[in-house]
Write an enzyme that holds these catalytic residues in place. Structure first.
Site, PDB file in Angstrom:
ATOM      1  N   LYS A 178      -6.389  10.014  -1.344  1.00 12.77           N
ATOM      2  CA  LYS A 178      -5.407  10.770  -0.584  1.00 12.77           C
ATOM      3  C   LYS A 178      -4.551  11.613  -1.541  1.00 12.77           C
ATOM      4  O   LYS A 178      -5.073  12.460  -2.208  1.00 12.77           O
ATOM      5  CB  LYS A 178      -4.583   9.803   0.266  1.00 12.77           C
ATOM      6  CG  LYS A 178      -5.451   8.729   0.984  1.00 12.77           C
ATOM      7  CD  LYS A 178      -6.423   9.281   1.989  1.00 12.77           C
ATOM      8  CE  LYS A 178      -7.470   8.285   2.474  1.00 12.77           C
ATOM      9  NZ  LYS A 178      -6.963   7.018   2.935  1.00 12.77           N
ATOM     10  N   ASP A 229       0.875  -1.170   0.000  1.00 14.58           N
ATOM     11  CA  ASP A 229       0.000   0.000   0.000  1.00 14.58           C
ATOM     12  C   ASP A 229       0.917   1.227   0.000  1.00 14.58           C
ATOM     13  O   ASP A 229       1.571   1.525   0.994  1.00 14.58           O
ATOM     14  CB  ASP A 229      -0.879  -0.054   1.250  1.00 14.58           C
ATOM     15  CG  ASP A 229      -1.853   1.110   1.346  1.00 14.58           C
ATOM     16  OD1 ASP A 229      -1.586   2.168   0.738  1.00 14.58           O
ATOM     17  OD2 ASP A 229      -2.870   0.964   2.053  1.00 14.58           O
TER      18      ASP A 229
HETATM   19  C1  LIG Z   1      -7.459   5.697   3.113  1.00 10.19           C
HETATM   20  C2  LIG Z   1      -6.550   4.563   3.034  1.00 10.19           C
HETATM   21  C3  LIG Z   1      -6.983   3.323   2.548  1.00 10.19           C
HETATM   22  C4  LIG Z   1      -8.402   3.068   2.125  1.00 10.19           C
HETATM   23  O1  LIG Z   1      -8.751   3.832   1.008  1.00 10.19           O
HETATM   24  P1  LIG Z   1     -10.244   4.362   0.752  1.00 10.19           P
HETATM   25  O2  LIG Z   1     -10.093   5.155  -0.490  1.00 10.19           O
HETATM   26  O3  LIG Z   1     -10.650   5.168   1.950  1.00 10.19           O
HETATM   27  O4  LIG Z   1     -11.108   3.153   0.596  1.00 10.19           O
HETATM   28  C5  LIG Z   1      -6.053   2.294   2.488  1.00 10.19           C
HETATM   29  N1  LIG Z   1      -4.777   2.473   2.883  1.00 10.19           N
HETATM   30  C6  LIG Z   1      -4.331   3.648   3.361  1.00 10.19           C
HETATM   31  C7  LIG Z   1      -2.900   3.776   3.795  1.00 10.19           C
HETATM   32  C8  LIG Z   1      -5.193   4.727   3.469  1.00 10.19           C
HETATM   33  O5  LIG Z   1      -4.740   5.880   3.958  1.00 10.19           O
END
Ligand SMILES: *Cc1c(COP(=O)(O)O)cnc(C)c1O
Length: 390
Positions: free
Chosen positions: A199, A174
């Site tokens: 984000k 991620d």
């Molecule tokens: C926000 C976030 C997610 C999930 O993403 P969404 O768009 O809210 O479903 C996964 N991993 C990280 C590190 C995040 O900040």
């Protein structure tokens, strides 16, 4: 035109061509669910917008290029994109995951995927011996974050990718906190880089979307990673609409300048907090005091805008501080142009069981900050005033 492009150029040009029909310089919003066919089955590459939409096609091409990937697929949220990866597996398969994860990822793993018969081990992923010990005969996927959320632990991405590859398991990271501007995991040997586009990639806190970037490769069953993930994208149907795809294309154009400013501001704030008497500890990979500073420097070109710090105070003092900030908005999420602040123990990570929170280090005096691109002196003044209230 096959000019090599630097990142700052790619965010504006990669995958984006003037519209073939009209010459429109910016990618049109193809706000349609379906497409006319000349005769049954004879179409121009588009049949139905869950399957493919031209605005989304351009976004996917650009995202792949930014992450040094052959392919990118977008989903209606970051979690939907993670779910697609989990769906590569079947009941009885095992996932090794880092133990410090985005709260929603852990919830998806333990409360949804586990019910489908997927097995999990959560490990201190940067500890190579611990990681190797969890690689079981049925381990098919390694999933982790670097830096982690919210403890900002940096893991040697190449090391994890290497352990996974030797085991014949897929490796996915991620990469939300870093954005491809600072870190491109595929270049470090990872198979799949995942982003919550919500984000930094979109960057304006007005879209929820997710992405997977990867190179195509054969899978065991004769399919390829791309054909399988594309099948899952269409079959599960968690696809974003054309308007959101357009907004993300618009946000991406400023990704390079935004990320540079996020990181510059974050560095100054981290240095300020580290010297403040009411702050116990600052966790920011750009500080020489960060335990994995050397790894962070080696595998990324910068340190992004996320940090965590611990106040020398209790829950009540922490609450007073969080209520006293004015420019930093008390809110979940991160990566937008505006500065956000939050309390993981009661907000983003409230769904993590209390004993797990404690074990990871998500204490009551722990605060997470997403540093925006405002004038840093204004942000520092806001923190200074709020710290006086602790
Ligand atoms: C926000 C976030 C997610 C999930 O993403 P969404 O768009 O809210 O479903 C996964 N991993 C990280 C590190 C995040 O900040």
């Amino acid at each position: 035109m096959d000019l090599p492009m630097r990142f700052e150029t790619k965010v504006i040009h990669a995958g984006v061509q003037p519209d073939a029909q009209t010459g429109a310089v910016m990618t049109p919003i193809y706000q349609t669910s379906t497409y006319a066919q000349a005769s049954p089955g004879e179409h121009r590459g588009y049949e139905y917008s869950r399957t493919d939409n031209p605005t989304r096609t351009v976004l996917q091409a650009q995202l792949a290029d930014l992450e040094s990937a052959e392919k990118a697929l977008v989903f209606s949220s970051g979690l939907a994109s993670i779910d697609a990866v989990v769906n590569l597996l079947k009941a009885g398969d095992h996932i090794v995951a880092g133990d410090d994860l985005y709260g929603g990822t852990r919830r998806l793993f333990t409360k949804v995927a586990a019910n489908r018969g997927i097995e999990f081990s959560f490990v201190d992923i940067g500890n190579e011996a611990a990681l190797r010990a969890e690689m079981l005969p049925n381990t098919k996927l390694v999933w982790f974050e670097s830096p982690t959320n919210p403890m900002m632990i940096v893991t040697d991405i190449s090391m994890v990718a290497d352990v996974a590859r030797r085991h014949g398991a897929l490796c996915a990271v991620d990469n939300t906190f870093m954005s491809p501007y600072f870190q491109r995991p595929l270049e470090l040997g990872v198979d799949i880089s995942m982003h919550s586009i919500t984000k930094y990639l979109n960057g304006h806190s007005d879209v929820v979307m997710g992405a997977l970037m990867f190179n195509d490769r054969p899978l065991d069953d004769g399919e390829t990673l791309y054909s399988r993930l594309k099948f899952l994208q269409n079959s599960i149907g968690a696809t974003p609409g054309p308007f959101d795809s357009f907004l993300v294309l618009r946000g991406l154009k400023t990704l390079a300048v935004r990320m540079q400013r996020h990181a510059d501001n974050a560095m100054k704030i981290a240095e300020y907090l580290e010297l403040h008497p009411k702050v116990e500890r600052v966790l920011y990979p750009g500080l020489a005091s960060h335990p994995q500073y050397e790894i962070a420097k080696r595998q990324a070109s910068g340190f992004s805008g996320m940090m965590t710090f611990l106040l020398r105070s209790d829950l009540a003092g922490t609450r007073r501080f969080l209520e006293a900030v004015r420019l930093f908005t008390l809110a979940e999420s991160l990566g937008g142009v505006e500065s956000l602040i939050e309390h993981p123990a009661t907000m983003t990570h409230a769904s993590v069981p209390a004993e797990v929170r404690k074990q990871i280090g998500i204490l009551d005096n722990l605060i997470r900050v997403s540093v925006g691109i405002e004038a840093v002196d204004d942000l520092l003044a806001d923190l200074d005033k709020a710290l006086a209230a602790v």
